[in-house]
Design a protein around this motif. Structure first.
Motif, PDB file in Angstrom:
ATOM      1  N   VAL A  73      23.171  25.013  13.967  1.00 53.30           N
ATOM      2  CA  VAL A  73      21.713  24.937  13.978  1.00 53.30           C
ATOM      3  C   VAL A  73      21.183  25.885  12.914  1.00 53.30           C
ATOM      4  O   VAL A  73      21.730  26.983  12.721  1.00 53.30           O
ATOM      5  CB  VAL A  73      21.139  25.314  15.371  1.00 53.30           C
ATOM      6  CG1 VAL A  73      19.618  25.275  15.346  1.00 53.30           C
ATOM      7  CG2 VAL A  73      21.663  24.370  16.440  1.00 53.30           C
ATOM      8  N   ALA A  74      20.120  25.478  12.242  1.00 47.68           N
ATOM      9  CA  ALA A  74      19.528  26.306  11.193  1.00 47.68           C
ATOM     10  C   ALA A  74      18.270  27.004  11.702  1.00 47.68           C
ATOM     11  O   ALA A  74      17.759  26.717  12.785  1.00 47.68           O
ATOM     12  CB  ALA A  74      19.194  25.444   9.980  1.00 47.68           C
ATOM     13  N   LEU A  85      27.184  27.204  17.415  1.00 48.54           N
ATOM     14  CA  LEU A  85      27.167  26.997  18.861  1.00 48.54           C
ATOM     15  C   LEU A  85      28.555  26.569  19.311  1.00 48.54           C
ATOM     16  O   LEU A  85      29.108  25.602  18.776  1.00 48.54           O
ATOM     17  CB  LEU A  85      26.155  25.916  19.254  1.00 48.54           C
ATOM     18  CG  LEU A  85      24.759  25.986  18.619  1.00 48.54           C
ATOM     19  CD1 LEU A  85      23.901  24.858  19.165  1.00 48.54           C
ATOM     20  CD2 LEU A  85      24.118  27.333  18.855  1.00 48.54           C
ATOM     21  N   ILE A  86      29.101  27.285  20.260  1.00 53.07           N
ATOM     22  CA  ILE A  86      30.390  26.927  20.848  1.00 53.07           C
ATOM     23  C   ILE A  86      30.130  26.519  22.291  1.00 53.07           C
ATOM     24  O   ILE A  86      29.800  27.348  23.134  1.00 53.07           O
ATOM     25  CB  ILE A  86      31.383  28.101  20.790  1.00 53.07           C
ATOM     26  CG1 ILE A  86      31.591  28.548  19.341  1.00 53.07           C
ATOM     27  CG2 ILE A  86      32.716  27.705  21.425  1.00 53.07           C
ATOM     28  CD1 ILE A  86      32.446  29.801  19.203  1.00 53.07           C
ATOM     29  N   ASP A  87      30.232  25.225  22.556  1.00 56.53           N
ATOM     30  CA  ASP A  87      29.969  24.716  23.894  1.00 56.53           C
ATOM     31  C   ASP A  87      31.263  24.630  24.690  1.00 56.53           C
ATOM     32  O   ASP A  87      32.315  24.234  24.171  1.00 56.53           O
ATOM     33  CB  ASP A  87      29.296  23.353  23.834  1.00 56.53           C
ATOM     34  CG  ASP A  87      27.805  23.466  23.537  1.00 56.53           C
ATOM     35  OD1 ASP A  87      27.265  24.574  23.700  1.00 56.53           O
ATOM     36  OD2 ASP A  87      27.190  22.459  23.140  1.00 56.53           O
ATOM     37  N   PHE A 111      26.534  24.335   4.405  1.00 61.23           N
ATOM     38  CA  PHE A 111      25.935  24.402   5.732  1.00 61.23           C
ATOM     39  C   PHE A 111      25.043  23.187   5.974  1.00 61.23           C
ATOM     40  O   PHE A 111      25.027  22.621   7.073  1.00 61.23           O
ATOM     41  CB  PHE A 111      25.140  25.695   5.890  1.00 61.23           C
ATOM     42  CG  PHE A 111      24.745  25.993   7.301  1.00 61.23           C
ATOM     43  CD1 PHE A 111      25.634  26.605   8.183  1.00 61.23           C
ATOM     44  CD2 PHE A 111      23.484  25.652   7.776  1.00 61.23           C
ATOM     45  CE1 PHE A 111      25.270  26.863   9.494  1.00 61.23           C
ATOM     46  CE2 PHE A 111      23.109  25.909   9.080  1.00 61.23           C
ATOM     47  CZ  PHE A 111      24.002  26.524   9.943  1.00 61.23           C
ATOM     48  N   ALA A 112      24.307  22.801   4.949  1.00 55.85           N
ATOM     49  CA  ALA A 112      23.437  21.629   5.078  1.00 55.85           C
ATOM     50  C   ALA A 112      24.260  20.379   5.380  1.00 55.85           C
ATOM     51  O   ALA A 112      23.833  19.514   6.168  1.00 55.85           O
ATOM     52  CB  ALA A 112      22.630  21.437   3.799  1.00 55.85           C
ATOM     53  N   LYS A 113      25.452  20.267   4.765  1.00 56.81           N
ATOM     54  CA  LYS A 113      26.317  19.116   5.037  1.00 56.81           C
ATOM     55  C   LYS A 113      26.818  19.139   6.482  1.00 56.81           C
ATOM     56  O   LYS A 113      26.943  18.098   7.116  1.00 56.81           O
ATOM     57  CB  LYS A 113      27.490  19.098   4.068  1.00 56.81           C
ATOM     58  CG  LYS A 113      27.100  18.737   2.641  1.00 56.81           C
ATOM     59  CD  LYS A 113      28.306  18.744   1.711  1.00 56.81           C
ATOM     60  CE  LYS A 113      27.899  18.375   0.289  1.00 56.81           C
ATOM     61  NZ  LYS A 113      29.046  18.401  -0.648  1.00 56.81           N
ATOM     62  N   LEU A 114      27.116  20.348   6.982  1.00 55.59           N
ATOM     63  CA  LEU A 114      27.534  20.454   8.389  1.00 55.59           C
ATOM     64  C   LEU A 114      26.424  19.969   9.309  1.00 55.59           C
ATOM     65  O   LEU A 114      26.668  19.253  10.283  1.00 55.59           O
ATOM     66  CB  LEU A 114      27.888  21.904   8.713  1.00 55.59           C
ATOM     67  CG  LEU A 114      29.167  22.461   8.093  1.00 55.59           C
ATOM     68  CD1 LEU A 114      29.262  23.964   8.369  1.00 55.59           C
ATOM     69  CD2 LEU A 114      30.389  21.751   8.639  1.00 55.59           C
ATOM     70  N   LEU A 115      25.198  20.355   8.990  1.00 55.08           N
ATOM     71  CA  LEU A 115      24.067  19.941   9.821  1.00 55.08           C
ATOM     72  C   LEU A 115      23.868  18.430   9.780  1.00 55.08           C
ATOM     73  O   LEU A 115      23.698  17.783  10.814  1.00 55.08           O
ATOM     74  CB  LEU A 115      22.785  20.632   9.347  1.00 55.08           C
ATOM     75  CG  LEU A 115      22.661  22.130   9.580  1.00 55.08           C
ATOM     76  CD1 LEU A 115      21.379  22.661   8.941  1.00 55.08           C
ATOM     77  CD2 LEU A 115      22.664  22.456  11.071  1.00 55.08           C
ATOM     78  N   SER A 116      23.897  17.883   8.575  1.00 56.36           N
ATOM     79  CA  SER A 116      23.626  16.449   8.441  1.00 56.36           C
ATOM     80  C   SER A 116      24.757  15.590   8.982  1.00 56.36           C
ATOM     81  O   SER A 116      24.543  14.424   9.327  1.00 56.36           O
ATOM     82  CB  SER A 116      23.382  16.105   6.964  1.00 56.36           C
ATOM     83  OG  SER A 116      24.539  16.370   6.182  1.00 56.36           O
TER      84      SER A 116
END
Length: 414
Positions: A72-73, A79-81, A153-158
């Motif tokens: 999350v940005a 986040l580790i669920d 990081f943006a690629k991880l989010l998208s």
């Protein structure tokens, strides 16, 4: 009273990461399905080590943990669920260091728990591994993280396709056993602030979490309110669980609530300040104390690692208009009744009725107040907040105030 009509939380340097399955490119790993009759995991020890480029998180569990990782940005968060987990950790076991400015953990939703790693720079999980203890029965989770570029990081989010654990309850129906208002019953939603991963404030003397104080008092208040005729008080949460601010608002509306009372007990840097305060909503805070408090309370969703989502402009405009014009007048009347009931009986802060932009007070058709019972940063307030006799007394005073409010509204044709 009818509802308002029409309104509608490594060793220094880490020379090499431990080999393991990389999660950096696998951001939607499904969490294991855990049968309801299986006891929760127990995280009984942990540590964090590293520097501002690479950091390792180690946690020891009694059983094998299955995890999923998301990002999350604003701010940067990993986040580790986990499945339902009891975090039996010492305060300093996983204190923030290295890459991370803040580390939080706790329950998120039914059968789900979460660890939130907040960083000042974009970061990702580069390796993770679960190891079985040699000669033992426990399991060790090792998570290695490192800084990445903004683009990475943006690629991880998208690349993510996941639904936040707390969002499951966003549209959940009325709580079990709660019936919609039949037009004659006066319904009050009692909201115990914080919960689950969001501990809230912490007592200066005892270390008691605000989430426990608010739930204890909310139960006491619910009992006091339900002793009044034709009145039904319901809890937005009845256990240590996380609810987003919008969930709290919607659950009150689902109940057909005529009122929402949100319970809190914050802390201040000025430990000599004490006393109760009643807040109503406003887009402009009455003072700096109210503004700072609202800003902290509104961070609840961020603390839990939820993506921040603003309402569409037209929705925001409607909410502001409704809360100001119709509901706000009723909220102010209730606040005045509570302050009046407390005078001479309960220690009040100077100017006890204040206002600010609390998101939990935005129900467009439910008059709402946020009640700060006192400050856990003050030893005298903390002692009272943990006293069952004091809780019972204050709950009774609020119940009386609610009945006076109700009578006044009814007399005016409400």
């Amino acid at each position: 009273m009818h509802r308002l009509a029409g309104v509608a939380c490594l060793l220094a340097g880490i020379l090499a990461f431990v080999p393991g399955p990389s999660l950096a490119a696998e951001t939607d790993v499904p969490t294991a399905s855990i049968p309801a009759d299986v006891s929760p995991l127990v995280a009984y020890s942990g540590r964090v080590a590293g520097d501002d480029a690479r950091t390792r998180l180690i946690l020891d569990f009694d059983k094998r943990p299955e995890i999923s990782v998301h990002y999350v940005a604003n701010p940067y968060r990993i986040l580790i669920d986990l499945p339902d987990t009891v975090f039996a950790l010492k305060k300093d076991d996983v204190a923030a260091r290295g890459l991370f400015s803040d580390i939080r953990y706790g329950g998120m939703a039914a059968g789900r728990s979460r660890i939130v790693l907040t960083a000042d720079r974009p970061a990702s999980v580069v390796a993770s591994e679960v190891r079985k203890e040699e000669g033992g029965t426990g399991y060790r989770l090792v998570v290695d993280t490192a800084i990445v570029t903004e683009d990475a990081f943006a690629k991880l989010l998208s690349g993510q396709s996941w639904k936040d654990a707390a969002a499951v309850a966003e549209s959940r129906p009325v709580l079990p056993g709660a019936a919609a208002d039949d037009g004659g019953t006066f319904v009050i939603a009692v909201d115990a602030g914080h919960g689950g991963i969001d501990n809230g404030a912490q007592g200066a003397a005892t270390g008691t979490h605000e989430k426990a104080v608010t739930l204890d008092f909310a139960r006491e208040l619910t009992s006091a309110l339900n002793a009044s005729p034709a009145t039904k008080a319901v809890l937005t949460r009845d256990k240590d669980e996380f609810l987003s601010l919008s969930q709290r608002v919607q659950l009150a509306r689902n109940q057909g609530a005529n009122l929402l009372i949100s319970i809190h007990a914050d802390t201040l840097r000025q430990k000599d300040i004490r006393g109760a305060t009643v807040y109503t909503i406003s887009d402009k805070a009455s003072d700096s104390l109210a503004a700072n408090l609202a800003a902290r309370e509104n961070l609840s969703d961020e603390i839990a690692g939820m993506p921040l989502q603003g309402e569409p402009a037209e929705v925001a405009d409607i909410l502001i208009d409704l809360t100001r014009r119709e509901t706000q007048a009723f909220s102010i009347s209730l606040a005045k009744e509570v302050v009046g009931a407390f005078e001479g009986e309960v220690k009040l802060i100077n100017n006890p009725h204040r206002h600010a932009g609390f998101r939990v007070l935005t129900a467009p058709d439910v008059p709402s107040v946020l009640l700060e019972l006192g400050f856990l940063s003050n030893k005298d307030d903390e002692k009272l907040l943990l006293d069952p006799a004091w809780q019972k007394k204050v709950a009774g005073l609020i119940a009386e105030a609610v009945q006076r409010y109700r009578s006044a509204v009814m007399a005016n044709g409400g």
